[in-house]
Design an enzyme around this catalytic site. Structure first.
Site, PDB file in Angstrom:
ATOM      1  N   ASP A  40      -0.036   4.984   0.745  1.00 51.04           N
ATOM      2  CA  ASP A  40      -0.163   6.015   1.782  1.00 51.04           C
ATOM      3  C   ASP A  40      -0.237   5.403   3.175  1.00 51.04           C
ATOM      4  O   ASP A  40      -1.105   4.581   3.448  1.00 51.04           O
ATOM      5  CB  ASP A  40      -1.402   6.872   1.512  1.00 51.04           C
ATOM      6  CG  ASP A  40      -1.300   7.562   0.162  1.00 51.04           C
ATOM      7  OD1 ASP A  40      -0.171   7.937  -0.220  1.00 51.04           O
ATOM      8  OD2 ASP A  40      -2.338   7.695  -0.519  1.00 51.04           O
ATOM      9  N   ASP A  93       0.855  -1.181   0.000  1.00 53.47           N
ATOM     10  CA  ASP A  93       0.000   0.000   0.000  1.00 53.47           C
ATOM     11  C   ASP A  93       0.902   1.244   0.000  1.00 53.47           C
ATOM     12  O   ASP A  93       2.020   1.205   0.501  1.00 53.47           O
ATOM     13  CB  ASP A  93      -0.874  -0.038   1.260  1.00 53.47           C
ATOM     14  CG  ASP A  93      -1.571   1.277   1.498  1.00 53.47           C
ATOM     15  OD1 ASP A  93      -2.288   1.715   0.589  1.00 53.47           O
ATOM     16  OD2 ASP A  93      -1.382   1.848   2.587  1.00 53.47           O
TER      17      ASP A  93
HETATM   18 MG   LIG Z   1      -2.804   3.185   3.450  1.00 53.14          MG
END
Ligand SMILES: [Mg+2]
Ligand SMILES: [Zn+2]
Length: 506
Positions: free
Chosen positions: A341, A339
């Site tokens: 962010d 992932d």
């Molecule tokens: Mg995230």
């Protein structure tokens, strides 16, 4: 209701016919047709087949399973798709043009406790003569329950039960085993109304001898499900106990001969001969009785009892401590999907500015260690700011380029620009981006690990059949940390664990 079709194959010519008959079907189209090539890796590609190359790649997917048998191949297949239902077809069946329509109506509106829908199987037999031993054997499929020549399972149930038991290496009993586990878990398997033809394949004259290996699979069935499994699976018990007696009589005759015990020897030999003759006649009587078939029956009838006894005893020994199936042991990790962010870089909500990209501590070195170990690294990121109008796609791309510059190169980028209400298949916790990245990287999804900072990352992994690892930060919700199958404080610690395969769910 969505469904996909999984066809394990060793590239037999019948596959061409099956694909042809599928192409001619009307009715709702499957999300995917997955061909699982179970030939050893060295052998050529299915793409070389004309019948395969004509299909668009988004419909017809090809996976390899490396020659571990149809059970393992089907597991590779269903783990590659994300649909509600998975329909298993053998590569030697034929479907009629109404098959897709009937399949859809078979699967529509089933109660949640119905885990599977079985087709009616027809074995066309030659007209005008009686069927041979092998043809009668194949025709037995018509009365078997739960056979995977055409069987639809709910994908969730396959996941719950860890799919097919890969210790069954032949196309034998793996379907009855899954059926028994399905019923034992409280589900039902119902007959469907679709019909599928399973023609008799050509077979060498010693086919009946080769089939005796199935006795070892029966020993595994007994170890896993107890001696009464035949009744529960509606499978005929067959002649095994008679084969054991016949073999014992033959061995006694031989031993008596060696020990010069003539009378016992003669008695045992007569018993052996009588039992063998009875067995041969039982196979000859219903058949065509031409010279070739009769010769074949007489020769093989003398060999089958000791062969059956041997494979049965071998199976009892090999499988004496067999434990319930819990899925294949995890293979090496092929890809890590991270992932963006809050995991790779500090979470700056709806960031459109490359200069605000700040990697998480230790991220660069950790990712490089994965790459050095031959593990592919890709990014899967939700960017709903695009759908909400707070970000443009060029801004997202500029930020991604900066992330790639600081932490890359990444083998693939998957970006979902949609918002929660769009109902797209890609936004995590949906599995779309995980499946797409796995496909793009050419790594089976079961060998992919998703690393993220929220429950949605882990859920997307699990929905796709990948492993999920949580690296929470201050914003991660407590329930999500509690529910995660694996939690590490930092990205580099998660990577250490992945490289050592410690505490990582499979
Ligand atoms: Mg995230
Ligand atoms: Zn999306």
């Amino acid at each position: 209701m969505t469904f996909s079709i999984v066809i394990p194959t060793i590239g037999r010519p019948s596959l061409t016919e099956l694909l042809g008959s599928l192409a001619g079907c009307d009715g709702p189209w499957p999300e995917a047709i997955v061909l699982v090539d179970d030939r050893p890796h060295a052998v050529g590609s299915l793409l070389e087949l004309d019948a395969v190359s004509g299909w668009p790649a988004e419909v017809l997917q090809i996976r390899r399973s490396g020659g571990h048998g149809p059970a393992a191949a089907r597991n590779v297949g269903w783990q590659a798709v994300g649909s509600d239902w998975v329909v298993f077809l053998d590569d030697d069946v034929r479907v009629v043009s109404s098959w897709l329509r009937r399949l859809a109506s078979d699967l529509a509106d089933l109660e949640p406790d119905v885990a599977a829908s079985a087709a009616e199987i027809r074995v066309p037999l030659p007209a005008g003569r009686r069927p041979t031993d092998w043809e009668r054997n194949t025709a037995g499929l018509q009365t078997s329950t739960w056979i995977t020549a055409d069987m639809a399972y709910r994908r969730d149930v396959l996941r719950e039960l860890h799919g097919f038991d890969e210790r069954f290496r032949r196309a034998f009993r793996e379907d009855a085993d899954l059926g028994l586990r399905t019923v034992a878990a409280g589900y039902r398997i119902v007959p469907g109304r679709r019909c599928t033809d399973h023609p008799v394949r050509p077979a060498p004259w010693w086919m009946s001898l080769r089939l005796q290996r199935g006795n070892a699979d029966d020993a595994l069935m007994r170890a896993l499900h107890g001696p009464s499994w035949h009744q529960r699976a509606n499978a005929p018990v067959g002649r095994r106990s008679r084969h054991l007696l016949t073999t014992a009589a033959g061995l006694t005759a031989l031993a008596a001969q060696l020990a010069h015990r003539r009378r016992i020897g003669a008695l045992a030999a007569a018993g052996w001969a009588g039992a063998t003759a009875e067995f041969a006649w039982a196979r000859i009587a219903p058949g065509p009785r031409d010279r070739a078939e009769v010769t074949r029956m007489i020769t093989t009838s003398a060999v089958i009892p000791p062969l059956a006894a041997w494979h049965w005893l071998r199976g009892l020994v090999v499988h004496r401590n067999a434990q319930p199936w819990r899925g294949a042991r995890p293979g090496p990790i092929g890809a890590v999907l991270v992932d963006r962010d809050g995991t790779l870089v500090r979470d700056v909500p709806y960031n459109g500015e490359p200069e605000r990209v700040e990697p998480m501590p230790g991220a660069r070195a950790a990712l490089d260690r994965l790459r050095a170990a031959g593990i592919k690294v890709a990014v899967i990121t939700n960017q709903s700011g695009v759908a909400r109008g707070w970000l443009t796609m060029p801004q997202v791309c500029a930020v991604n380029a900066r992330v790639d510059e600081l932490l890359g190169p990444f083998a693939d980028w998957q970006v979902c620009p949609h918002a929660e209400d769009d109902g797209c298949p890609c936004r995590k916790p949906e599995p779309g981006m995980v499946l797409a990245a796995a496909k793009k990287l050419g790594v089976p999804v079961s060998r992919c690990v998703v690393v993220g900072d929220t429950g949605a990352d882990v859920a997307a992994a699990q929905a796709a059949g990948a492993a999920g690892v949580l690296v929470p930060n201050a914003a991660t919700r407590h329930q999500e940390i509690e529910a995660a199958p694996a939690v590490f404080a930092r990205l580099d610690e998660a990577v250490d664990a992945l490289l050592a395969r410690r505490g990582v769910p499979s």
